[in-house]
Write a protein that holds these residues in place. Structure first.
Motif, PDB file in Angstrom:
ATOM      1  N   CYS A 140       0.835  -1.212   0.000  1.00  0.00           N
ATOM      2  CA  CYS A 140       0.000   0.000   0.000  1.00  0.00           C
ATOM      3  C   CYS A 140       0.866   1.257   0.000  1.00  0.00           C
ATOM      4  O   CYS A 140       1.913   1.295   0.633  1.00  0.00           O
ATOM      5  CB  CYS A 140      -0.877   0.045   1.252  1.00  0.00           C
ATOM      6  N   ASP A 141       0.402   2.285  -0.691  1.00  0.00           N
ATOM      7  CA  ASP A 141       1.051   3.588  -0.607  1.00  0.00           C
ATOM      8  C   ASP A 141       0.860   4.152   0.797  1.00  0.00           C
ATOM      9  O   ASP A 141      -0.182   3.941   1.418  1.00  0.00           O
ATOM     10  CB  ASP A 141       0.421   4.581  -1.587  1.00  0.00           C
ATOM     11  N   LEU A 142       1.857   4.875   1.285  1.00  0.00           N
ATOM     12  CA  LEU A 142       1.709   5.643   2.517  1.00  0.00           C
ATOM     13  C   LEU A 142       1.247   7.030   2.086  1.00  0.00           C
ATOM     14  O   LEU A 142       1.959   7.730   1.364  1.00  0.00           O
ATOM     15  CB  LEU A 142       3.026   5.732   3.289  1.00  0.00           C
ATOM     16  N   LYS A 143       0.038   7.410   2.488  1.00  0.00           N
ATOM     17  CA  LYS A 143      -0.556   8.670   2.040  1.00  0.00           C
ATOM     18  C   LYS A 143      -0.704   9.643   3.199  1.00  0.00           C
ATOM     19  O   LYS A 143      -0.774   9.242   4.355  1.00  0.00           O
ATOM     20  CB  LYS A 143      -1.943   8.421   1.436  1.00  0.00           C
ATOM     21  N   MET A 144      -0.777  10.918   2.853  1.00  0.00           N
ATOM     22  CA  MET A 144      -1.086  11.942   3.842  1.00  0.00           C
ATOM     23  C   MET A 144      -2.182  12.840   3.283  1.00  0.00           C
ATOM     24  O   MET A 144      -2.326  12.984   2.068  1.00  0.00           O
ATOM     25  CB  MET A 144       0.145  12.779   4.196  1.00  0.00           C
ATOM     26  N   TRP A 145      -2.954  13.385   4.175  1.00  0.00           N
ATOM     27  CA  TRP A 145      -3.982  14.347   3.821  1.00  0.00           C
ATOM     28  C   TRP A 145      -3.724  15.602   4.628  1.00  0.00           C
ATOM     29  O   TRP A 145      -3.455  15.539   5.827  1.00  0.00           O
ATOM     30  CB  TRP A 145      -5.363  13.787   4.144  1.00  0.00           C
ATOM     31  N   VAL A 146      -3.777  16.743   3.961  1.00  0.00           N
ATOM     32  CA  VAL A 146      -3.471  18.025   4.603  1.00  0.00           C
ATOM     33  C   VAL A 146      -4.543  19.027   4.195  1.00  0.00           C
ATOM     34  O   VAL A 146      -4.997  19.029   3.050  1.00  0.00           O
ATOM     35  CB  VAL A 146      -2.082  18.553   4.163  1.00  0.00           C
ATOM     36  N   LYS A 147      -4.916  19.899   5.127  1.00  0.00           N
ATOM     37  CA  LYS A 147      -5.897  20.946   4.850  1.00  0.00           C
ATOM     38  C   LYS A 147      -5.202  22.294   4.804  1.00  0.00           C
ATOM     39  O   LYS A 147      -4.254  22.534   5.541  1.00  0.00           O
ATOM     40  CB  LYS A 147      -6.986  20.947   5.916  1.00  0.00           C
TER      41      LYS A 147
END
Length: 102
Positions: free
Chosen positions: A34-41
């Motif tokens: 799996c990709d290691l993802k990040m979400w940022v606002k």
């Protein structure tokens, strides 16, 4: 419905930090796939369409880039499924502290 971001919109972006197969060797095999993802606002610094990268400025003043996933994203919190053990612990704790459930 496709997503369109206007400069100044409060948005959430997604970015791949580490692609699948590039994870640390001690990471379990299923996680390696799996990709290691990040979400940022943050505030969009330009217009963008879904699938186009866009730069944002976070509330901390950091500039980062990713693919828009939401405009005016909310905060979603969840503590998981009900755990009967926690109800028993709560009752035991009330009994110890207060001599009953009230």
């Amino acid at each position: 419905m496709s997503l369109f971001v206007k400069k100044g919109d409060w948005i959430q972006i997604e970015n791949v930090v580490l692609p699948a197969g590039k994870r640390a060797p001690q990471v379990p095999e299923d996680t390696q796939r799996c990709d290691l993802k990040m979400w940022v606002k943050g505030e969009a610094l330009s217009d963008a369409k879904e699938g186009e990268p866009v730069k944002i400025k976070t509330t901390a003043g950091r500039i980062t880039e990713g693919y828009p996933t939401a405009v005016n994203p909310g905060y979603i919190h969840d503590y998981g499924e009900f755990q009967p053990e926690l109800l028993r612990i709560e009752r035991q704790l009330k009994e110890i502290l207060f001599g009953g459930e009230s």
